[in-house]
Scaffold this active site. Sequence first.
Site, PDB file in Angstrom:
ATOM      1  N   ASP A 180      -1.533   1.691  -7.623  1.00  0.00           N
ATOM      2  CA  ASP A 180      -2.022   0.627  -8.116  1.00  0.00           C
ATOM      3  C   ASP A 180      -1.261  -0.516  -8.115  1.00  0.00           C
ATOM      4  OD1 ASP A 180      -3.272  -1.468  -9.731  1.00  0.00           O
ATOM      5  OD2 ASP A 180      -3.389  -0.322 -11.493  1.00  0.00           O
ATOM      6  N   HIS A 181      -1.336  -1.369  -6.801  1.00  0.00           N
ATOM      7  CA  HIS A 181      -0.214  -2.316  -6.367  1.00  0.00           C
ATOM      8  C   HIS A 181      -0.840  -3.427  -6.208  1.00  0.00           C
ATOM      9  CE1 HIS A 181       3.805  -0.017  -4.993  1.00  0.00           C
ATOM     10  NE2 HIS A 181       3.052   0.761  -5.635  1.00  0.00           N
ATOM     11  N   GLY A 225       6.395   0.710 -14.424  1.00  0.00           N
ATOM     12  CA  GLY A 225       6.049  -0.273 -13.425  1.00  0.00           C
ATOM     13  C   GLY A 225       7.273  -0.363 -12.563  1.00  0.00           C
ATOM     14  N   GLU A 226       7.045  -1.546 -11.569  1.00  0.00           N
ATOM     15  CA  GLU A 226       7.975  -1.971 -10.896  1.00  0.00           C
ATOM     16  C   GLU A 226       8.040  -3.409 -10.437  1.00  0.00           C
ATOM     17  OE1 GLU A 226       5.391  -0.150  -8.789  1.00  0.00           O
ATOM     18  OE2 GLU A 226       6.035   1.830  -9.422  1.00  0.00           O
ATOM     19  N   ASN A 251       5.114  -5.352  -8.175  1.00  0.00           N
ATOM     20  CA  ASN A 251       3.946  -5.467  -8.433  1.00  0.00           C
ATOM     21  C   ASN A 251       3.889  -6.444  -9.669  1.00  0.00           C
ATOM     22  OD1 ASN A 251       2.743  -3.418  -6.670  1.00  0.00           O
ATOM     23  ND2 ASN A 251       3.716  -2.054  -7.782  1.00  0.00           N
ATOM     24  N   SER A 256      10.968  10.079 -15.587  1.00  0.00           N
ATOM     25  CA  SER A 256      12.055   9.995 -14.561  1.00  0.00           C
ATOM     26  C   SER A 256      13.283  10.683 -15.524  1.00  0.00           C
ATOM     27  CB  SER A 256      12.355   9.006 -14.272  1.00  0.00           C
ATOM     28  OG  SER A 256      12.305   7.818 -15.109  1.00  0.00           O
ATOM     29  N   GLY A 257      13.019  10.621 -16.935  1.00  0.00           N
ATOM     30  CA  GLY A 257      14.419  10.792 -17.673  1.00  0.00           C
ATOM     31  C   GLY A 257      14.188  11.433 -18.986  1.00  0.00           C
ATOM     32  N   THR A 316       7.414  12.248  -9.563  1.00  0.00           N
ATOM     33  CA  THR A 316       7.444  12.051  -8.102  1.00  0.00           C
ATOM     34  C   THR A 316       8.631  12.922  -7.469  1.00  0.00           C
ATOM     35  OG1 THR A 316       8.729  10.263  -8.252  1.00  0.00           O
ATOM     36  CG2 THR A 316       6.262   9.856  -8.239  1.00  0.00           C
TER      37      THR A 316
END
Length: 321
Positions: A37-38, A106-107, A110, A173-174, A191
């Site tokens: 979703d980008h 998110g990143e 985006n 991720s953590g 991932t």
Amino acid sequence: MVKIGYTMMTEQTGPRELVADVVAAERAGFDFSVTSDHSFPWLSEQGHAPYAWTVLGAAAQATSTIPLMTYVTCPTVRYHPAVVAQKAATLQILSEGRFRLGLGSGENLNEHITGAGWPRARVRLDMLEEAARIIGALFDGGVVNHAGTHFQVENARLWDLPETRVPVGIAVSGPKSCALAGELADLVVATEPKAELLDAFARHGGAGKPSVGQLPVCYDPDRNAAVARAHEQFRWSLGGWKVNSELPGPDGFDQATAYVRPEDVAGAIPCGSDVDEFTEAVRAYRDAGFTEIALIQVGGAHQQPFISWAEKKLLPALRAL
């Protein structure tokens, strides 16, 4: 048996092709599908970024059995969580119960497009938690009002609720994201094939729930061509999450990966047509405890040959694991 999925990667393929590819993946026997979703590709060489939710609506109508999932949607900056809940519920109805909502923090790549700024990592996780609770409340039905730290919701309601509640996955991720996922999610998304992530998810309430990993691969009968394509379009993936979540655009990823060599990428991504190399990469996820692994075939124009090869050779080998 570990389930093997197909990835509709919006960063490298146009919308009509994405739908045609998932139709082929269903026909080939993939167990499920996921969709990125980008609003931007990672690298300009990838060249695409259609709206994932329109693609998913079309895919829901073009397919009949393959499960669909966002991998993943950020419900905090570009989208308000109440809007995410509405479109997820609608997609669940259109797909007749085949949809799962994957959520993540998110990143910048985006989310920067709204001009709202990119929060620190700790704040992003707090926003994700608040958003996930709002989405869950709307899935419960009834009217939702919320005055929170990051979001306001006034008199919201989902008028079209699916018969099957949308399962929610949270990317981890953590330790903190694992705790959040264990409490609020129906499945976990990661991932990297790290068993410690799944262990932490289980300790916080996720024991027995599905875990969905993702693995890039680059099939091509010519291994050299596969390595070159993986380097051209997927070298960004070697940067690590702390870097990848912060860079604002393809130019930044191009500069950050200027010294990544083709052999570096080939060491991280199975390339060519050696089934054993691909199965060993999947085995790492299986051995870490993942119940589902979605494969990404690198290169938008190379999906149909990959799907055909996977049907004949790769999927039978993976199911023999």
